[in-house]
Design an enzyme around this catalytic site. Structure first.
Site, PDB file in Angstrom:
ATOM      1  N   CYS A   1       6.842   1.631   8.082  1.00 62.24           N
ATOM      2  CA  CYS A   1       7.102   0.506   9.059  1.00 62.24           C
ATOM      3  C   CYS A   1       6.797   0.329  10.333  1.00 62.24           C
ATOM      4  O   CYS A   1       6.701   1.435  10.823  1.00 62.24           O
ATOM      5  CB  CYS A   1       8.394   0.178   9.023  1.00 62.24           C
TER       6      CYS A   1
ATOM      7  N   ARG B   1       0.459  -1.363   8.799  1.00 65.40           N
ATOM      8  CA  ARG B   1       1.261   0.052   8.369  1.00 65.40           C
ATOM      9  C   ARG B   1       2.431  -0.355   6.826  1.00 65.40           C
ATOM     10  O   ARG B   1       2.515   0.699   6.447  1.00 65.40           O
ATOM     11  CB  ARG B   1       2.052   0.060   9.926  1.00 65.40           C
TER      12      ARG B   1
ATOM     13  N   ASN C   1      12.352   2.410  10.368  1.00 65.17           N
ATOM     14  CA  ASN C   1      11.327   2.636  10.214  1.00 65.17           C
ATOM     15  C   ASN C   1      11.250   4.295   9.746  1.00 65.17           C
ATOM     16  O   ASN C   1      11.411   5.489  10.258  1.00 65.17           O
ATOM     17  CB  ASN C   1       9.834   3.331  11.026  1.00 65.17           C
ATOM     18  N   GLY C   2      11.257   4.488   8.758  1.00 64.51           N
ATOM     19  CA  GLY C   2      11.494   5.956   7.556  1.00 64.51           C
ATOM     20  C   GLY C   2      12.644   5.885   6.735  1.00 64.51           C
ATOM     21  O   GLY C   2      13.105   5.573   6.302  1.00 64.51           O
TER      22      GLY C   2
ATOM     23  N   GLU D   1     -13.577  10.642  -3.655  1.00 64.23           N
ATOM     24  CA  GLU D   1     -13.481   9.490  -1.983  1.00 64.23           C
ATOM     25  C   GLU D   1     -14.349   8.113  -2.655  1.00 64.23           C
ATOM     26  O   GLU D   1     -13.183   7.437  -2.546  1.00 64.23           O
ATOM     27  CB  GLU D   1     -13.776   9.709  -0.382  1.00 64.23           C
TER      28      GLU D   1
ATOM     29  N   LYS E   1     -11.424   4.855  -3.153  1.00 64.99           N
ATOM     30  CA  LYS E   1     -11.327   3.557  -2.366  1.00 64.99           C
ATOM     31  C   LYS E   1     -11.512   2.784  -3.307  1.00 64.99           C
ATOM     32  O   LYS E   1     -11.440   1.646  -2.923  1.00 64.99           O
ATOM     33  CB  LYS E   1     -12.981   4.047  -1.366  1.00 64.99           C
TER      34      LYS E   1
ATOM     35  N   GLU F   1      -8.034   1.765  -4.359  1.00 61.04           N
ATOM     36  CA  GLU F   1      -7.155   1.545  -3.465  1.00 61.04           C
ATOM     37  C   GLU F   1      -7.349   0.202  -4.124  1.00 61.04           C
ATOM     38  O   GLU F   1      -6.673  -1.072  -3.061  1.00 61.04           O
ATOM     39  CB  GLU F   1      -7.287   2.081  -2.119  1.00 61.04           C
TER      40      GLU F   1
ATOM     41  N   HIS G   1     -16.026  18.205 -19.592  1.00 58.23           N
ATOM     42  CA  HIS G   1     -14.392  19.431 -20.894  1.00 58.23           C
ATOM     43  C   HIS G   1     -13.371  18.864 -20.591  1.00 58.23           C
ATOM     44  O   HIS G   1     -12.661  18.676 -20.357  1.00 58.23           O
ATOM     45  CB  HIS G   1     -14.243  20.631 -19.073  1.00 58.23           C
TER      46      HIS G   1
ATOM     47  N   LYS H   1      -1.166   2.532   5.199  1.00 56.83           N
ATOM     48  CA  LYS H   1      -1.409   3.304   6.066  1.00 56.83           C
ATOM     49  C   LYS H   1      -0.977   4.163   6.741  1.00 56.83           C
ATOM     50  O   LYS H   1      -1.462   5.531   6.710  1.00 56.83           O
ATOM     51  CB  LYS H   1      -2.072   2.283   7.438  1.00 56.83           C
TER      52      LYS H   1
HETATM   53  C1  G6P Z   1      -2.136   7.005   3.608  1.00 53.08           C
HETATM   54  C2  G6P Z   1      -3.645   6.412   4.115  1.00 53.08           C
HETATM   55  C3  G6P Z   1      -4.732   6.753   3.279  1.00 53.08           C
HETATM   56  C4  G6P Z   1      -4.429   8.307   4.671  1.00 53.08           C
HETATM   57  C5  G6P Z   1      -3.612   8.891   4.293  1.00 53.08           C
HETATM   58  C6  G6P Z   1      -3.149  10.117   5.005  1.00 53.08           C
HETATM   59  O1  G6P Z   1      -1.702   6.789   2.069  1.00 53.08           O
HETATM   60  O2  G6P Z   1      -3.700   4.931   2.607  1.00 53.08           O
HETATM   61  O3  G6P Z   1      -5.776   5.975   4.114  1.00 53.08           O
HETATM   62  O4  G6P Z   1      -5.817   8.432   4.078  1.00 53.08           O
HETATM   63  O5  G6P Z   1      -2.246   8.419   3.777  1.00 53.08           O
HETATM   64  O6  G6P Z   1      -3.239   9.599   6.437  1.00 53.08           O
HETATM   65  P1  G6P Z   1      -3.166  10.434   7.429  1.00 53.08           P
HETATM   66  O7  G6P Z   1      -3.170   9.439   8.748  1.00 53.08           O
HETATM   67  O8  G6P Z   1      -2.756  11.357   7.871  1.00 53.08           O
HETATM   68  O9  G6P Z   1      -5.253  10.878   7.412  1.00 53.08           O
END
Ligand code: G6P
Length: 607
Positions: free
Chosen positions: A2, A27, A98-99, A479, A483, A486, A502, A602
């Protein structure tokens, strides 16, 4: 997670609250809301879904008032709905949060037994009800907050607006970030300096367990009942940074910023004139370190995976890596004199923060690679290696990841030099390869149309996609798959090329594209064998390699791209840009919400 904002203004604050929420929307974006005081009464407007829905609501029913709070939500307790959207309020107090309040059930039972009625499914409402109960017992807002801080467990940042108090906002934090902004006869409080950027550059950062009393002319901060000082700092952020420029999405803008921000990051860690690594002073003598532990979440964890190859190969230093959410509960024994490196864009991911706390208790030297200098992870660390990515708004991490890789490679080279496993000539060669990166990435970005073509023709129609890589290209494959899922919601998995036989090989048929990340390096022949194994089973191969690799295997692939030639050591950084573009253009072809993919957030400040 949040985003929260509070403003004591001189003029109507709702437009400013909404403006700040726009900067915080990355966020969390499942609902949003604002509350102000109108003739002393708390008035709210809330809406499910994106901020545009709240704006539409406000257009129909404007909200006056010169003091107010706002929130954009990533649901934890209670589904996304208007009823669960913040601000959560009683007639006495409105809260943005937030939290997670971990003991919310216990508090809810207590408050319900007192006869209080709950209107939402959120954990946040216990804070509003608890404060109301205290206020009704004639406590002042300050006394009520101080007492509530003793009762609340969990990680949270809160801002409270009180009925009848046009002069007062109170913020409190434990775990989640909260910053106070100082204006001219106006005061601000919000999740981060980015939210406050257009309003003021004078910012102070609250510490854990602080609660802050904001009035129009300043702010007093307390821990328990004790006043504490939190210095006002000049934030370098500007609200102007927040535009998309000519790009359709923040993600595309951030992909395109990579040559520049990698250049900025290199500038901090390399001397181009002497082609040498230039690390900040660190409390670590690499020649005496027996083992490094690295921990992170999500994309940042893949940065740890790449760095493991670098530290082990270049510095012959054993590295253990683990996702932070597992690491912290596994309680691993850590060696005396060990180093723990946390990697995090936001510096506030709670699992990473707690993993670092565990390492601190195990007497490790803590290093962090973060993009936000004032973040909790940065502040817990003995030394901070900053990435110079600038604010990253697209939820899927791009430039943060590649700058993390740059910093970690510089650290691995410096460790190799200290341990005598790299010579000065090696340092020059590696530094030169890093210095070339921005130019090679630019060349890759100039081939954007090739990525778009593969995305549209081969990936966008698929139900499943596999990504293969070996060595340091294996985390790039992971990665790439992350991506793609996501952004486009296509099921995608990354595998170490040698592991495919395997199990995952059972999935291969002519409907499953297989993206092979294969720079010509020392183990190119091995990934070439894995490539042939896919081909023999009719898989649709997408080859990402260089000229030599495409010359060798390109004719056997459904489609291929020759990336610029580059030293294999830095290839993971360049090839990451390629998998970012594939994911971006696949999502674009599918029409998904690229900057704000469903269910994601985020910065993840809850477990
Ligand atoms: C969330 C984001 C990712 C990010 C991860 C870790 O899942 O969507 O893109 O890699 O958090 O976030 P940080 O701020 O610790 O790199």
């Amino acid at each position: 997670m949040c985003g929260i904002i509070g403003i004591i203004g001189k003029a109507p604050v709702t437009p400013l609250l909404v403006d700040a929420l726009k900067r915080l929307e990355y966020r969390g974006y499942d609902s949003s809301g604002v509350a102000t005081l109108v003739n002393g009464h708390i008035e709210r407007r809330r809406a499910e879904g994106k901020l545009v829905n709240l704006e539409a609501r406000l257009a129909q029913a404007p909200l006056p008032g010169i003091i107010g709070i706002g929130h954009t939500r990533w649901a934890t307790h209670g589904k996304p709905s208007e009823r669960n959207a913040h601000p959560i309020a009683t007639d006495r107090v409105a809260i943005v949060h937030n939290g997670i309040i971990e003991n919310f059930q216990e508090l809810k039972d207590e408050l319900t037994a007192e006869g209080r009625r709950f209107d939402s499914d959120t954990d946040t409402e216990v804070v509003a009800q608890l404060l109301t109960s205290y206020l009704e017992r004639q406590m002042s807002p300050e006394e009520a907050i101080a007492k509530a801080m003793d009762r609340l467990r969990g990680a949270f940042a809160l801002v409270a607006l009180f009925g009848g108090r046009h002069d007062l906002l109170i913020g409190a934090r434990r775990g989640s970030s909260l910053a106070v902004g100082y204006g001219d006869g106006e005061m601000y409080i919000g999740t981060d300096a980015l939210a406050l950027a257009p309003f003021t550059s004078r910012v102070s950062y609250l510490e854990d367990d602080d609660w802050a009393v904001l009035k129009a002319d300043g702010c007093a901060v307390y821990q328990g009942t004790k006043p504490v000082e939190r210095p006002i700092k000049k934030s370098g952020l500007s609200g102007a940074l927040m535009g998309k420029g000519n790009h359709q999405h923040f993600m595309l803008k951030e992909i395109h910023e990579q040559p520049a921000v990698i250049g900025d990051t290199l500038h901090s860690y390399l001397d181009p004139a002497t082609r040498s690594v230039r690390m900040p002073a660190m409390p670590v003598d690499w020649s005496k370190v027996s083992r490094v532990t690295m921990t992170a979440c999500g994309t940042a964890f893949y940065a740890c995976m790449v760095a493991k190859y670098w530290f082990e190969k270049l510095a012959r230093l054993p590295v253990e890596i683990e996702v932070a959410s597992e690491f912290r509960y596994r309680e691993p024994p850590l060696p005396e004199g060990g180093v723990c490196i946390a990697v995090s864009q936001s510096g506030e991911t709670v699992d990473t923060l707690e993993a670092l706390r565990y390492a601190k208790n195990q007497k490790q030297t803590l290093l962090s690679v973060v993009n936000v200098p004032e973040s909790a992870i940065a502040r817990l660390s003995n030394a901070v290696l900053l990435t110079r990515a600038g604010p990253e708004i697209g939820v899927a991490s791009t430039k943060a990841f590649t700058t993390q890789l740059v910093v970690l490679l510089a650290a691995a080279i410096s460790a190799g030099l200290a341990r005598g496993t790299l010579s000065r000539a090696d340092e020059e060669r590696l530094a030169l390869a890093m210095i070339e990166l921005p130019a090679r990435i630019n060349e890759t970005l100039n081939m954007e149309e090739d990525y778009r073509r593969i995305a549209e023709n081969t990936l966008a129609g698929a139900r499943d996609v596999l990504y293969l890589g070996r060595g340091a290209s294996y985390p790039v494959a992971l990665e790439g798959a992350l991506k793609l899922k996501e952004l486009s919601y296509i099921h995608a998995e990354g595998y170490a090329g040698g592991e495919m036989k395997h199990g995952p090989i059972a999935l291969i048929d002519d409907a499953v594209p297989v993206v092979v990340v294969a720079p010509t390096d020392a183990i190119f022949d091995k990934i070439a064998s894995n490539f042939e194994q896919v081909r023999a089973r009719g898989g649709k191969l997408v080859l990402l390699s260089d000229k030599a690799g495409v010359a060798r295997l390109g004719a056997k692939a459904e489609t291929s791209i020759a990336l610029p030639d580059i030293d294999p050591v830095v290839a993971p950084i360049l090839y990451t840009v390629a998998v970012q573009l594939l994911a971006y253009y696949t999502a674009l072809a599918k029409g998904t919400d690229i900057d704000q993919p469903r269910n994601l957030a985020k910065s993840v400040t809850v477990e």
